[in-house]
Write an enzyme that holds these catalytic residues in place. Structure first.
Site, PDB file in Angstrom:
ATOM      1  N   LYS A  41      -6.640  -6.972 -56.431  1.00 23.50           N
ATOM      2  CA  LYS A  41      -6.387  -8.387 -56.692  1.00 23.50           C
ATOM      3  C   LYS A  41      -5.112  -8.579 -57.520  1.00 23.50           C
ATOM      4  O   LYS A  41      -4.414  -9.586 -57.367  1.00 23.50           O
ATOM      5  CB  LYS A  41      -7.590  -9.020 -57.385  1.00 23.50           C
ATOM      6  N   TYR A  86     -11.201  -2.687 -57.226  1.00 22.74           N
ATOM      7  CA  TYR A  86     -11.122  -4.086 -56.791  1.00 22.74           C
ATOM      8  C   TYR A  86     -10.096  -4.881 -57.607  1.00 22.74           C
ATOM      9  O   TYR A  86      -9.277  -5.612 -57.047  1.00 22.74           O
ATOM     10  CB  TYR A  86     -12.507  -4.733 -56.916  1.00 22.74           C
ATOM     11  N   ASP A 100     -11.447  -6.969 -37.218  1.00 17.74           N
ATOM     12  CA  ASP A 100     -11.468  -6.130 -38.405  1.00 17.74           C
ATOM     13  C   ASP A 100     -10.059  -6.123 -38.976  1.00 17.74           C
ATOM     14  O   ASP A 100      -9.140  -5.552 -38.374  1.00 17.74           O
ATOM     15  CB  ASP A 100     -11.902  -4.711 -38.034  1.00 17.74           C
ATOM     16  N   SER A 146      -8.558 -13.605 -57.512  1.00 17.93           N
ATOM     17  CA  SER A 146      -9.673 -13.482 -58.449  1.00 17.93           C
ATOM     18  C   SER A 146      -9.107 -13.520 -59.863  1.00 17.93           C
ATOM     19  O   SER A 146      -7.937 -13.168 -60.081  1.00 17.93           O
ATOM     20  CB  SER A 146     -10.409 -12.157 -58.212  1.00 17.93           C
TER      21      SER A 146
END
Length: 251
Positions: free
Chosen positions: A168, A164, A64, A146
């Protein structure tokens, strides 16, 4: 890719989607690949898809990336068994496009996104760099970014970037930070950011078929091909940023 044959690559988030495709392609290219993920049961399927003569070169481990101590122990175990980490693909990431940034009750999801996409990224990079520096090896670290790490495009109705895109954007800044720090070490370690557009993976399970028709999309194999291209450049060539966007084609 010849210079990477029998070298060790660690791919985070390798149990499905882009990470699984990258792990398979690197193994097929002759590398010893260690895939890391929380869902280790998926590695059996990944390994079964490899040619028999390559199966022994893929190894799946539970890790993890949000747990800094677990990351350190896992990378130490990899180094002890295989002699070092030569390539790191920072692919682990989480994203829930149905979550709004300012809706109530989303604190745990926001924390998971930040801790996976940023903190986990930093922990894995630190451990891989430590292995490369100790051996004075000119390795390569590839960061899965991304297009939302450079700007925040509009998504279809009822889909949201929430935190998110911010994580990025952090990867974009951290990639440049890595480049500067690695350059000062004078070890020849490369760092590359790969920024795909919309890609059909487990990160986007909520995108309907109608939305994907309206918005052209990539497949995991497209992103994996980009990783192979970046790794295949000569030692003196560093692809710092590679952006991949889908286009609509006539069917």
């Amino acid at each position: 890719m010849d210079r990477w044959v029998n070298r060790v690559a660690v791919v985070t988030g390798a149990s499905s989607g882009i990470g699984a495709e990258i792990a398979k392609d690197l193994t097929k290219s002759g590398m010893i690949v260690v895939g890391l993920a929380r869902r280790v049961e998926r590695f059996d399927e990944l390994k079964s898809g490899l040619p028999d003569e390559q199966k022994n070169n893929f190894h799946g481990l539970k890790c993890d990336v949000m747990d800094e101590e677990e990351v350190a122990k896992t990378f130490a175990a990899i180094e002890e068994k295989f002699g070092g980490i030569d390539v790191l693909v920072n692919n682990a990431g989480v994203y829930d496009p149905s979550m709004k940034l300012f809706q109530e009750g989303n604190s745990s999801k926001i924390s998971e996104t930040i801790n996976t996409n940023i903190t986990g990224f930093i922990s894995c990079t630190r451990e891989a760099f430590k292995s490369m520096k100790k051996r004075s090896f000119p390795g390569h670290i590839i960061n899965m970014n991304s297009i939302s790490g450079h700007n925040v495009p509009n998504l279809p109705t009822d889909y949201y970037f929430n935190v998110y895109a911010a994580t990025k954007h952090a990867i974009t800044a951290l990639t440049e930070t890595e480049r500067q720090e690695f350059a000062k070490e004078r070890l020849g370690i490369k760092v590359s950011s790969i920024s795909p557009g919309i890609c059909q993976t487990d990160l986007s399970p909520h995108f309907s078929k109608e939305a994907l028709v309206s918005y052209p999309h990539l497949y995991p194999r497209d992103v994996s091909n980009a990783v192979l291209y970046v790794l295949g450049t000569p030692p003196h060539v560093q692809i710092q940023e590679l952006t991949i966007k889908p286009i609509r084609v006539n069917s």
